[in-house]
Motif scaffolding. Sequence first.
Motif, PDB file in Angstrom:
ATOM      1  N   MET A   1     -10.714 -14.577 -27.939  1.00  7.48           N
ATOM      2  CA  MET A   1      -9.815 -14.679 -29.219  1.00  7.48           C
ATOM      3  C   MET A   1      -8.083 -14.381 -28.677  1.00  7.48           C
ATOM      4  N   SER A   2      -7.337 -15.305 -29.190  1.00  8.55           N
ATOM      5  CA  SER A   2      -6.146 -15.141 -28.815  1.00  8.55           C
ATOM      6  C   SER A   2      -5.468 -13.880 -29.383  1.00  8.55           C
ATOM      7  N   LYS A   3      -4.377 -13.099 -28.666  1.00  5.04           N
ATOM      8  CA  LYS A   3      -3.776 -12.007 -29.342  1.00  5.04           C
ATOM      9  C   LYS A   3      -2.916 -12.403 -30.267  1.00  5.04           C
ATOM     10  N   GLN A   4      -2.413 -11.568 -31.292  1.00  7.43           N
ATOM     11  CA  GLN A   4      -1.408 -11.753 -32.220  1.00  7.43           C
ATOM     12  C   GLN A   4      -0.089 -11.779 -31.629  1.00  7.43           C
ATOM     13  N   LEU A   5       0.640 -12.540 -32.235  1.00  2.00           N
ATOM     14  CA  LEU A   5       2.265 -12.755 -31.787  1.00  2.00           C
ATOM     15  C   LEU A   5       3.218 -11.607 -32.381  1.00  2.00           C
ATOM     16  N   ALA A   6       3.748 -11.149 -31.290  1.00  2.00           N
ATOM     17  CA  ALA A   6       4.756 -10.077 -31.887  1.00  2.00           C
ATOM     18  C   ALA A   6       6.098 -10.866 -32.385  1.00  2.00           C
ATOM     19  N   ILE A   7       6.330 -11.854 -31.583  1.00  2.00           N
ATOM     20  CA  ILE A   7       7.519 -12.581 -32.011  1.00  2.00           C
ATOM     21  C   ILE A   7       7.192 -14.295 -31.806  1.00  2.00           C
ATOM     22  N   GLN A   8       7.947 -14.854 -32.654  1.00  2.00           N
ATOM     23  CA  GLN A   8       7.652 -16.362 -32.419  1.00  2.00           C
ATOM     24  C   GLN A   8       8.734 -17.096 -33.047  1.00  2.00           C
ATOM     25  N   ILE A  24      15.644 -22.953 -29.778  1.00  2.00           N
ATOM     26  CA  ILE A  24      14.857 -22.075 -28.842  1.00  2.00           C
ATOM     27  C   ILE A  24      13.437 -21.913 -29.337  1.00  2.00           C
ATOM     28  N   ASP A  25      12.569 -21.884 -28.258  1.00  2.00           N
ATOM     29  CA  ASP A  25      11.126 -21.759 -28.872  1.00  2.00           C
ATOM     30  C   ASP A  25      10.575 -20.636 -27.831  1.00  2.00           C
ATOM     31  N   LEU A  26      10.142 -19.505 -28.512  1.00  2.00           N
ATOM     32  CA  LEU A  26       9.639 -18.614 -27.627  1.00  2.00           C
ATOM     33  C   LEU A  26       8.689 -17.698 -28.274  1.00  2.00           C
ATOM     34  N   GLN A  27       7.572 -17.322 -27.471  1.00  2.00           N
ATOM     35  CA  GLN A  27       6.673 -16.353 -28.249  1.00  2.00           C
ATOM     36  C   GLN A  27       6.363 -15.587 -27.329  1.00  2.00           C
ATOM     37  N   LEU A  28       5.891 -14.062 -27.938  1.00  2.00           N
ATOM     38  CA  LEU A  28       5.541 -12.947 -27.296  1.00  2.00           C
ATOM     39  C   LEU A  28       4.425 -12.380 -28.079  1.00  2.00           C
ATOM     40  N   GLU A  29       3.229 -12.181 -27.159  1.00  2.00           N
ATOM     41  CA  GLU A  29       2.013 -11.648 -27.504  1.00  2.00           C
ATOM     42  C   GLU A  29       2.131 -10.256 -27.633  1.00  2.00           C
ATOM     43  N   GLN A  30       1.397  -9.652 -28.677  1.00  2.00           N
ATOM     44  CA  GLN A  30       1.557  -7.957 -29.057  1.00  2.00           C
ATOM     45  C   GLN A  30       0.952  -7.443 -27.527  1.00  2.00           C
ATOM     46  N   GLY A  31       1.980  -6.473 -27.381  1.00  2.00           N
ATOM     47  CA  GLY A  31       1.250  -5.735 -26.333  1.00  2.00           C
ATOM     48  C   GLY A  31       1.983  -6.259 -24.775  1.00  2.00           C
ATOM     49  N   SER A  32       2.659  -7.206 -24.971  1.00  2.00           N
ATOM     50  CA  SER A  32       3.227  -7.607 -23.543  1.00  2.00           C
ATOM     51  C   SER A  32       4.833  -7.258 -23.465  1.00  2.00           C
ATOM     52  N   ILE A  33       5.240  -7.517 -22.289  1.00  2.00           N
ATOM     53  CA  ILE A  33       6.813  -7.163 -22.111  1.00  2.00           C
ATOM     54  C   ILE A  33       7.276  -8.364 -21.373  1.00  2.00           C
ATOM     55  N   MET A  34       8.312  -8.843 -22.269  1.00  2.00           N
ATOM     56  CA  MET A  34       8.966  -9.899 -21.747  1.00  2.00           C
ATOM     57  C   MET A  34      10.315  -9.796 -21.073  1.00  2.00           C
ATOM     58  N   GLY A  35      10.518 -10.119 -20.158  1.00  2.00           N
ATOM     59  CA  GLY A  35      12.109  -9.992 -19.531  1.00  2.00           C
ATOM     60  C   GLY A  35      12.754 -11.321 -19.886  1.00  2.00           C
ATOM     61  N   PHE A  36      13.992 -11.137 -20.530  1.00  2.00           N
ATOM     62  CA  PHE A  36      14.782 -12.296 -21.022  1.00  2.00           C
ATOM     63  C   PHE A  36      15.972 -12.283 -20.162  1.00  2.00           C
ATOM     64  N   ILE A  37      15.787 -13.257 -19.124  1.00  4.72           N
ATOM     65  CA  ILE A  37      16.839 -13.373 -18.259  1.00  4.72           C
ATOM     66  C   ILE A  37      17.991 -14.398 -18.368  1.00  4.72           C
ATOM     67  N   GLY A 182      -0.726  -1.613 -27.855  1.00  4.31           N
ATOM     68  CA  GLY A 182      -0.276  -2.573 -29.099  1.00  4.31           C
ATOM     69  C   GLY A 182       1.190  -2.749 -28.968  1.00  4.31           C
ATOM     70  N   ARG A 183       2.020  -2.169 -28.147  1.00  3.26           N
ATOM     71  CA  ARG A 183       3.567  -2.027 -28.174  1.00  3.26           C
ATOM     72  C   ARG A 183       3.967  -3.275 -27.302  1.00  3.26           C
ATOM     73  N   SER A 184       5.065  -4.070 -28.057  1.00  4.97           N
ATOM     74  CA  SER A 184       5.414  -5.111 -27.238  1.00  4.97           C
ATOM     75  C   SER A 184       7.108  -4.664 -26.886  1.00  4.97           C
ATOM     76  N   VAL A 185       7.325  -5.303 -25.903  1.00  3.08           N
ATOM     77  CA  VAL A 185       8.799  -5.272 -25.492  1.00  3.08           C
ATOM     78  C   VAL A 185       9.393  -6.661 -25.138  1.00  3.08           C
TER      79      VAL A 185
END
Lengths: 302, 223
Positions: A1-8, A24-37, A182-185
Amino acid sequence: MSKQLAIQLAGVSKAYPHFRLDSIDLQLEQGSIMGFIGPNGAGKSSTLRILMGLIRADQGEVRVLGHRVPDEQVAARWDIGFASEDMRLYQSRTLQWHMDFVKSIYPGWDDDYAAALARRFDTRPGQTLKGFSHGQRVKAGLLLVLARRPKLLLLDEPTTGLDPVARKEVLNELMDVLQDDGRSVLFSSHNTKDVEQVSDQITFIDRGRVIASQDKETFLERWRRVRFSAAENFAMPDLPDVVETRLNGRLGSVITGRFDTRITDGLQNAGATIQGVETMTLEEIFVTEVEASRAEVTGAAA
Amino acid sequence: MTSITWQLIRKDWDISRLPMFGYAALAVVALVLVAMATGATFYVGSTMLITVVVVIGIHLIFVSVVHERGKQTLPFIMSLPISFMQYTRAKMLANLGIFGIAWLLIAAAVIAIFSSTATLPNGMLPFSLIILGELFVANILILGVAMVTESEAWTIVVMAFCNLCISLFIYFVGSIPEINAHMQGPVAVWNSTAMMLIGLEILAACVLIALIFVAQARKHDYL
């Protein structure tokens, strides 16, 4: 099952007189850390401010922790910790005053964690912010964000201007924070080394456009620089997915974002001798992506 | 009023509290000079009182609105779970609340001094309250410009304009025959001219407050 999205973010645009954030299209799953460079002025801060509801997108859909932004920005912000490089605290007040103020708003404020962070960050709660160094001010801001235990951290250039020791402390703390699954960054920076240390997803942005977004391992896995030597009259063959080609006398190199043996086979079949296949740092990948994207835009415009 | 709005008001009060006590002390000195009721002390005291009222308002506006943007503490506040209109409401309540309390105390003290000092003509009371009313309206105007334009430069321009207008307004009100005729009298005369001027001030205050909320509600970008 896919994780819920923290950011869409879907098709988000915002026009300024001299700059445009473009679809801008961007998705961040819950529990992930995305570097935005991105380079300075690429649109990182604008994107984060749109996520916070601090500026309104002209077009597109924004969802944060399941809430539509800006309509439900207040509900979303209860679970967001936002810190930006241009954020300042009240100079004449102590850190403890700020802690009491934030605690009075957030019922989930964790006193023990705040005290532990103050010790770890070497910040004295009784001292006024006026006496803090830049690094201490940044760490004080992070303390105020982390001790409320948000589900999502939006950090806009949090390590900019920090000395190496303070930077390490901040990055270590971020890694600890992410022990909680559960924490996303979303962590914006123009410093690829910082991002590389903590992120599991990477997004590159330049001139208001997302130019690449993948998980970090895929980035590092796929990008290769192939060095070769060849005769003076070497004719470069047509190779798939090559982003950059350099030929200087008898020595040359190609950079690809989708390395496989077709590259080396193609070069060898054309008469080149492979000197080596090198991995690339995230910084090298980023610079190559930006240059390729700019060349593509310039080419399309011409 | 939500809890977070209340916390923001408390925060602004906390930051402005100490200077406010200083201004309160100056206001007491000014009132004492007014109460001494000699020509020179009355003039110095009333000028000082007007200055204190103006400075209280400007101090609050600069510390809680202009500096919040200029010193970049606004991103910290706007990262909290509040809407921009809650923020606007908190700023209006903090500024008008604190200024309003100071203004009411000073107005009450002025009424008490005129009523209890035999050598001061009670006929000055309507004139004095109309002048104090103008200071309140001017304060709302400066606050509105600070909030709506988000510009320190415009706030300073309007502040200077309003301060210039005080002496013109004093001259204008003092020249109205229906006011002037009773100023040196033993009884405060609340005739229709005095009531109309006070009514216009209340109307102007209400219209300005409404305009501030309308202008703020039309904004989409807050940083």
